[in-house]
Design a protein around this motif. Structure first.
Motif, short mmCIF file in Angstrom:
data_model
loop_
_atom_site.label_atom_id
_atom_site.label_comp_id
_atom_site.label_asym_id
_atom_site.label_seq_id
_atom_site.Cartn_x
_atom_site.Cartn_y
_atom_site.Cartn_z
N SER A 158 31.96 72.10 51.65
CA SER A 158 33.41 71.70 51.82
C SER A 158 34.11 70.66 52.67
CB SER A 158 34.38 73.39 52.93
OG SER A 158 34.14 73.95 51.59
N PHE A 159 32.66 70.65 53.76
CA PHE A 159 32.80 69.46 55.27
C PHE A 159 31.37 68.74 55.36
CE2 PHE A 159 36.45 71.74 56.78
CZ PHE A 159 37.56 70.47 57.43
N GLN A 160 31.45 67.95 54.96
CA GLN A 160 29.70 67.06 54.97
C GLN A 160 30.16 66.45 56.33
OE1 GLN A 160 26.79 66.42 52.98
NE2 GLN A 160 26.41 66.33 55.58
N LEU A 161 29.14 66.79 57.31
CA LEU A 161 28.14 66.50 59.04
C LEU A 161 27.70 64.95 58.17
CD1 LEU A 161 29.27 69.50 61.82
CD2 LEU A 161 31.21 67.33 59.88
N LEU A 162 28.01 63.70 58.78
CA LEU A 162 27.07 63.04 58.47
C LEU A 162 26.82 62.49 60.25
CD1 LEU A 162 24.95 61.76 56.54
CD2 LEU A 162 26.58 59.86 56.31
N ASN A 163 25.20 62.89 60.67
CA ASN A 163 25.34 62.62 61.95
C ASN A 163 24.19 61.20 61.91
OD1 ASN A 163 24.58 63.87 64.73
ND2 ASN A 163 22.45 63.33 64.14
N CYS A 197 39.06 65.02 43.45
CA CYS A 197 38.18 64.43 44.55
C CYS A 197 36.76 64.68 43.74
CB CYS A 197 38.62 64.33 45.60
SG CYS A 197 40.01 63.43 46.37
N LEU A 198 35.43 64.53 44.30
CA LEU A 198 34.09 64.51 43.41
C LEU A 198 33.96 65.66 44.48
CD1 LEU A 198 32.69 61.15 42.39
CD2 LEU A 198 32.91 62.73 41.27
N PHE A 199 33.80 65.24 45.96
CA PHE A 199 33.73 65.86 47.16
C PHE A 199 34.96 66.92 48.19
CE2 PHE A 199 30.20 62.51 46.47
CZ PHE A 199 29.48 63.64 45.27
N GLY A 200 34.32 67.57 49.10
CA GLY A 200 35.27 67.65 49.70
C GLY A 200 35.48 66.91 51.14
N ASN A 201 35.76 66.86 52.58
CA ASN A 201 35.79 66.33 53.66
C ASN A 201 34.79 65.49 53.97
OD1 ASN A 201 38.44 67.24 52.55
ND2 ASN A 201 38.65 68.33 55.06
N GLY A 240 34.67 52.85 47.68
CA GLY A 240 33.60 53.86 46.67
C GLY A 240 33.96 55.21 47.05
N ILE A 241 33.69 55.32 48.57
CA ILE A 241 33.55 56.36 48.96
C ILE A 241 34.83 56.66 49.90
CG2 ILE A 241 32.99 57.38 51.79
CD1 ILE A 241 30.63 55.82 51.92
N GLU A 242 35.72 55.90 49.50
CA GLU A 242 36.89 56.72 49.85
C GLU A 242 37.41 57.31 49.19
OE1 GLU A 242 39.71 53.95 53.25
OE2 GLU A 242 39.15 52.97 51.83
N ARG A 243 36.81 56.76 47.53
CA ARG A 243 37.70 57.46 46.13
C ARG A 243 37.43 59.09 46.20
NH1 ARG A 243 37.21 52.80 44.63
NH2 ARG A 243 35.62 52.44 43.45
N ALA A 244 35.99 58.99 46.55
CA ALA A 244 34.94 59.90 46.49
C ALA A 244 35.45 61.82 47.25
CB ALA A 244 33.80 59.81 46.56
N PHE A 245 36.02 61.43 48.80
CA PHE A 245 35.32 62.11 49.28
C PHE A 245 37.63 62.49 49.52
CE2 PHE A 245 31.46 60.50 50.23
CZ PHE A 245 31.36 62.33 50.77
N ARG A 246 37.80 63.92 49.93
CA ARG A 246 39.38 63.94 50.15
C ARG A 246 39.70 63.59 51.46
NH1 ARG A 246 38.65 69.20 50.21
NH2 ARG A 246 38.90 69.81 47.93
#
Length: 529
Positions: A158-163, A197-201, A240-246
């Motif tokens: 639901s939340f993807q944290l990218l470190n 959206c394809l993915f969550g946050n 593309g990232i902006e469109r894919a994520f909530r």
């Protein structure tokens, strides 16, 4: 909606509470091995479920952040609020997180128990933490595997944290865009989502960020990156990232201090007081952004059972032989995307053709050509949209499929017009046959009626003068012509070639009958004398 933990729900894995359980292992010879049973035993429930996943470069402190989240969620579950968290001085424990020369986390792991947080209205939310194998690790991964790990993580979370260390890099953005591209073109994966959206946050956690006076949530970071970007390829990745994520958010973290950065597995037990205050302040704000229950919209969450079903479909998809190669954005990916768009456009065009088949005979050739032209442009719109014309338009691959589609719909157009012409010809033959049948039957009925009327006047033939007989025959002819007109559907067929043919035949027949009757009368009168 369950109001509290179901004691039977997690009983099968009681021994795993308080530690991580591996749910995906990557093997060189067979690819990803998915532990669906363990995932189902841990996650399956009817409770709204929030999965927070952490991804990032190997040996960059991912597991350290994960253990801080375990610490924070434990406090939140026990106290119902984060007030007083920083002064609690809890021990930080969980999976191995100390910095070392080898990656600590391999594969994908989930915390073996849910953290239950309660909304003000009483509904409970089950929170799970997911840890993924570090990327860019030459000894354990490559670009293909890194992208696959990211794709699985994005599909489940639901939340993807990218470190990220110090600043956002273009390869990290292109990797996210690649995952979005593959999720978008893969119908099996695309059907798993719960929103448009394809993915969550997505939350970028920029560690050791030294170009900021104030750290924490930076709402303008991503937008500023987009506005100041000079590289068109990178700008397309950001779009593309902006469109894919909530939602896309950035949190910047200060350097945590040398002692923590140099920590080893065998050293002291760490507590919250060992974490620098500024770092801990940012981390608490992150925790509030993730886990403040009244801010989490329940309609954006799947239940644990729904996520298990999603993981089951993803497992089958990963194990299928036709799963796409997740390589660098390249001609291979472009070929996949544009060919997929080509197929979708063909399907759309064909479906629209089916819709007009019923009315094909009712269309004039000119109006049919206009309809086909309209369908062509609608199908081309599908091709342009699905094939990322804004991104790939003008490339050699794009032109190839565009030319193929043009040739394909021209053939379809010719076939449809030929079918229309043939159908019209067949319809004309059928109508002529029907008309011939109806008018010929009317001709026969009129002849029969005329003949019956003649029989009725046979007895009075000698009493009639020639002039009166001619008048009587004229009346009979008019009466039987009425039968012919009525039975032969004069209002529909009158004036046609077939109608004129039978009308002329009937009039000639009547003349012949009239001459025969007058001749017969004269002969009878002559014999009587």
């Amino acid at each position: 909606m369950a109001a509290s933990k179901d004691p039977e729900l997690f009983s099968q894995l009681v021994e795993d509470e308080g530690r991580a359980v591996q749910i995906v292992e990557f093997k060189d010879d067979i690819g990803p091995v998915v532990n669906l049973r363990a995932f189902g035993q841990i996650v399956k429930s009817d409770i709204p479920t929030l999965i927070v996943s952490i991804s990032g470069v190997a040996r960059s402190g991912k597991s350290f952040l994960l253990n801080l989240l375990v610490n924070l969620l434990t406090y939140l579950e026990n106290n119902g609020t984060l007030e007083g968290y920083k002064s609690s001085n809890n021990e930080i424990k969980g999976v191995n997180w100390a910095q070392s020369k080898t990656a600590v986390t391999l594969g994908i792991w989930i915390w073996g128990k849910p953290f239950m947080i309660k909304r003000p209205t009483g509904e409970q939310i089950a929170v799970f933490l997911l840890d993924t194998q570090g990327t860019a690790d030459n000894s354990h991964s490559d670009k293909q595997l890194d992208t696959l790990i990211m794709l699985i993580s994005l599909q489940l979370s639901s939340f993807q944290l990218l470190n990220i260390e110090k600043y956002l890099r273009s390869d990290e953005l292109s990797s996210l865009e690649l995952c979005a591209d593959f999720a978008d073109i893969d119908d099996d994966l695309d059907s798993l989502g719960s929103s448009s959206c394809l993915f969550g946050n997505l939350i970028f956690l920029i560690r050791d960020c030294q170009d900021r006076d104030v750290h924490g949530k930076d709402s303008g970071y991503f937008q500023s990156l987009k506005e100041n970007c000079k590289n068109e390829t990178l700008k397309r990745s950001i779009n593309g990232i902006e469109r894919a994520f909530r939602d896309v958010t950035v949190f910047t973290f200060p350097y945590p201090g040398g002692e923590i950065a140099r920590a080893s597995e065998s050293q002291k037990v760490w507590k919250l007081q060992d974490i620098p205050k500024e770092f801990l302040d940012v981390f608490k704000r992150l925790g509030k952004a993730l886990f403040t229950a009244d801010r989490i919209p329940l309609n954006s969450l799947l239940t644990g059972s729904q996520i298990c079903h999603k993981f089951e479909i993803l497992k089958k998809r990963l194990e299928s032989r036709d799963f796409p190669e997740l390589s660098n954005p390249s001609d291979a990916l472009q070929e996949t995307i544009v060919s997929h768009a080509f197929t979708k456009a063909q399907h759309y065009y064909s479906e629209k053709l089916k819709e007009i088949q019923e009315n094909l005979l009712g269309e004039m050739k000119e109006s049919l050509q206009l309809t086909l032209e309209e369908i062509k442009y609608l199908a081309l719109d599908v091709f342009y949209r699905e094939g990322r014309h804004h991104k790939y338009g003008g490339s050699e691959i794009w032109r190839k499929y565009e030319d193929m589609f043009e040739e394909w719909y021209k053939t379809k157009e010719k076939d449809t017009l030929r079918e229309h012409r043939h159908a019209k010809e067949m319809q004309e033959i059928k109508l002529k046959f029907e008309q011939e049948t109806i008018v010929s039957q009317a001709f026969t009925k009129a002849q029969h009626c005329y003949s019956e009327k003649l029989e009725e006047i046979q007895e009075n033939l000698l009493r009639e003068t020639e002039e009166s007989l001619q008048q009587t025959l004229e009346v009979i002819k008019d009466l039987t012509l009425g039968v012919f007109y009525r039975e032969g559907l004069h209002d529909k067929y009158g004036g046609s070639g077939i109608w004129r043919k039978y009308e002329d035949m009937f009039k000639e027949w009547c003349k012949t009958k009239e001459k025969d009757m007058l001749r017969k009368q004269r002969k009878c009168k002559k014999c009587k004398k």
